[in-house]
Design a protein around this motif. Structure first.
Motif, PDB file in Angstrom:
ATOM      1  N   THR A 162       0.863  -1.177   0.000  1.00 54.18           N
ATOM      2  CA  THR A 162       0.000   0.000   0.000  1.00 54.18           C
ATOM      3  C   THR A 162       0.896   1.222   0.000  1.00 54.18           C
ATOM      4  O   THR A 162       2.109   1.121   0.045  1.00 54.18           O
ATOM      5  CB  THR A 162      -0.887   0.038   1.260  1.00 54.18           C
ATOM      6  N   ASP A 163       0.254   2.394  -0.032  1.00 55.11           N
ATOM      7  CA  ASP A 163       1.029   3.629   0.055  1.00 55.11           C
ATOM      8  C   ASP A 163       1.803   3.704   1.368  1.00 55.11           C
ATOM      9  O   ASP A 163       2.782   4.420   1.473  1.00 55.11           O
ATOM     10  CB  ASP A 163       0.109   4.837  -0.069  1.00 55.11           C
ATOM     11  N   ALA A 164       1.330   2.973   2.371  1.00 54.49           N
ATOM     12  CA  ALA A 164       1.982   2.999   3.676  1.00 54.49           C
ATOM     13  C   ALA A 164       3.085   1.960   3.795  1.00 54.49           C
ATOM     14  O   ALA A 164       3.775   1.912   4.797  1.00 54.49           O
ATOM     15  CB  ALA A 164       0.955   2.757   4.783  1.00 54.49           C
ATOM     16  N   ALA A 188      -3.203  -1.742  12.493  1.00 52.29           N
ATOM     17  CA  ALA A 188      -2.796  -0.944  13.650  1.00 52.29           C
ATOM     18  C   ALA A 188      -1.633  -0.018  13.314  1.00 52.29           C
ATOM     19  O   ALA A 188      -1.556   1.103  13.820  1.00 52.29           O
ATOM     20  CB  ALA A 188      -2.421  -1.866  14.810  1.00 52.29           C
ATOM     21  N   ALA A 189      -0.727  -0.467  12.461  1.00 50.69           N
ATOM     22  CA  ALA A 189       0.471   0.307  12.142  1.00 50.69           C
ATOM     23  C   ALA A 189       0.287   1.277  10.989  1.00 50.69           C
ATOM     24  O   ALA A 189       1.138   2.149  10.772  1.00 50.69           O
ATOM     25  CB  ALA A 189       1.625  -0.650  11.824  1.00 50.69           C
ATOM     26  N   GLU A 190      -0.804   1.153  10.254  1.00 50.58           N
ATOM     27  CA  GLU A 190      -0.994   1.937   9.029  1.00 50.58           C
ATOM     28  C   GLU A 190      -0.742   3.438   9.206  1.00 50.58           C
ATOM     29  O   GLU A 190      -0.002   4.025   8.410  1.00 50.58           O
ATOM     30  CB  GLU A 190      -2.399   1.692   8.470  1.00 50.58           C
ATOM     31  N   PRO A 191      -1.312   4.108  10.212  1.00 52.22           N
ATOM     32  CA  PRO A 191      -1.062   5.551  10.330  1.00 52.22           C
ATOM     33  C   PRO A 191       0.422   5.884  10.520  1.00 52.22           C
ATOM     34  O   PRO A 191       0.938   6.832   9.924  1.00 52.22           O
ATOM     35  CB  PRO A 191      -1.873   5.966  11.563  1.00 52.22           C
ATOM     36  N   ARG A 192       1.095   5.116  11.338  1.00 52.39           N
ATOM     37  CA  ARG A 192       2.528   5.360  11.558  1.00 52.39           C
ATOM     38  C   ARG A 192       3.346   5.045  10.323  1.00 52.39           C
ATOM     39  O   ARG A 192       4.326   5.734  10.019  1.00 52.39           O
ATOM     40  CB  ARG A 192       3.033   4.543  12.745  1.00 52.39           C
ATOM     41  N   LEU A 193       2.975   3.997   9.605  1.00 53.59           N
ATOM     42  CA  LEU A 193       3.678   3.658   8.373  1.00 53.59           C
ATOM     43  C   LEU A 193       3.525   4.763   7.343  1.00 53.59           C
ATOM     44  O   LEU A 193       4.487   5.141   6.668  1.00 53.59           O
ATOM     45  CB  LEU A 193       3.168   2.334   7.805  1.00 53.59           C
ATOM     46  N   LEU A 194       2.309   5.307   7.221  1.00 52.33           N
ATOM     47  CA  LEU A 194       2.081   6.419   6.286  1.00 52.33           C
ATOM     48  C   LEU A 194       2.957   7.615   6.651  1.00 52.33           C
ATOM     49  O   LEU A 194       3.574   8.231   5.783  1.00 52.33           O
ATOM     50  CB  LEU A 194       0.612   6.831   6.294  1.00 52.33           C
ATOM     51  N   ALA A 195       3.012   7.935   7.936  1.00 53.44           N
ATOM     52  CA  ALA A 195       3.845   9.051   8.393  1.00 53.44           C
ATOM     53  C   ALA A 195       5.312   8.788   8.088  1.00 53.44           C
ATOM     54  O   ALA A 195       6.041   9.682   7.635  1.00 53.44           O
ATOM     55  CB  ALA A 195       3.637   9.289   9.882  1.00 53.44           C
ATOM     56  N   LEU A 196       5.759   7.569   8.310  1.00 48.59           N
ATOM     57  CA  LEU A 196       7.153   7.215   8.033  1.00 48.59           C
ATOM     58  C   LEU A 196       7.478   7.345   6.550  1.00 48.59           C
ATOM     59  O   LEU A 196       8.494   7.901   6.166  1.00 48.59           O
ATOM     60  CB  LEU A 196       7.422   5.781   8.522  1.00 48.59           C
ATOM     61  N   VAL A 197       6.562   6.849   5.710  1.00 50.86           N
ATOM     62  CA  VAL A 197       6.770   6.938   4.264  1.00 50.86           C
ATOM     63  C   VAL A 197       6.820   8.395   3.819  1.00 50.86           C
ATOM     64  O   VAL A 197       7.678   8.790   3.021  1.00 50.86           O
ATOM     65  CB  VAL A 197       5.667   6.161   3.505  1.00 50.86           C
ATOM     66  N   ARG A 198       5.937   9.204   4.362  1.00 50.70           N
ATOM     67  CA  ARG A 198       5.935  10.648   3.995  1.00 50.70           C
ATOM     68  C   ARG A 198       7.243  11.321   4.390  1.00 50.70           C
ATOM     69  O   ARG A 198       7.786  12.113   3.629  1.00 50.70           O
ATOM     70  CB  ARG A 198       4.746  11.344   4.645  1.00 50.70           C
ATOM     71  N   ARG A 199       7.725  11.027   5.583  1.00 49.88           N
ATOM     72  CA  ARG A 199       9.001  11.626   6.031  1.00 49.88           C
ATOM     73  C   ARG A 199      10.172  11.118   5.198  1.00 49.88           C
ATOM     74  O   ARG A 199      11.097  11.854   4.913  1.00 49.88           O
ATOM     75  CB  ARG A 199       9.238  11.319   7.509  1.00 49.88           C
ATOM     76  N   ALA A 200      10.109   9.856   4.813  1.00 52.10           N
ATOM     77  CA  ALA A 200      11.214   9.256   4.062  1.00 52.10           C
ATOM     78  C   ALA A 200      11.279   9.793   2.636  1.00 52.10           C
ATOM     79  O   ALA A 200      12.363   9.846   2.041  1.00 52.10           O
ATOM     80  CB  ALA A 200      11.085   7.738   4.049  1.00 52.10           C
TER      81      ALA A 200
END
Length: 122
Positions: free
Chosen positions: A10-12, A108-120
Motif C-alpha cells: 500500500t502507500d503505507a 494498527a500500524a498503518e497511520p505510523r507507516l504512512l507518516a514514516l513513508v511521507r518523512r522518508a
C-alpha cells in the motif's frame, strides 16, 4: 481451506511479521511455504515453486512440526506418480492465525507507516 493472500503493498508500505515464540520462530517464509504446499500438493513442488530445495522445504516443515508439537503437513509416499502432501488442521490453523495477526498488525500500524513513508520521501 480459504487461502489468505499475503498483504498487498500500500502507500503505507507493508509490515513483515515474524513471531518469536519460546519454542522458535514463525515468519513469512514458513507461512508462504505452507501455502505453497497447500496449493501445489507436495513439498517438493512447493519448494520448486518458491525456488528452494526439497531439503530446505522439508527442514522448514520439520521445524514447524517441532515448534507446534504436532504435524503441520501430512505427506504420503508415492508410487507411480509420486507422493503428495496436504496441510493438517494444525497447519491450516497456523496459516489462518498468522495471516489474521498480520492483517491486524498492518491495520494498527498503518497511520505510523504512512507518516514514516511521507518523512522518508520528503
Amino acid at each position: 481451506m480459504t487461502r489468505q493472500a499475503p498483504l498487498a503493498p500500500t502507500d503505507a508500505g507493508v509490515l513483515s511479521l515474524r513471531i518469536d515464540l519460546p519454542q522458535g520462530r514463525i515468519g513469512p517464509g514458513k507461512i508462504t511455504l505452507l501455502e505453497a504446499i497447500d496449493r501445489e500438493g507436495s513439498i517438493s513442488a512447493a519448494g520448486r515453486a518458491l525456488g528452494m530445495s526439497y531439503k530446505r522445504a522439508w527442514d522448514l516443515v520439520d521445524a514447524l512440526n517441532k515448534l507446534l508439537g504436532v504435524a503441520v503437513v501430512e505427506a504420503s509416499t508415492g508410487g507411480y506418480r509420486g507422493g503428495g502432501a496436504t496441510l493438517t488442521d494444525a497447519g491450516r490453523n497456523l496459516v489462518a492465525d498468522y495471516r489474521a495477526i498480520e492483517r491486524a498488525a498492518q491495520r494498527a500500524a498503518e497511520p505510523r507507516l504512512l507518516a514514516l513513508v511521507r518523512r522518508a520521501t520528503g
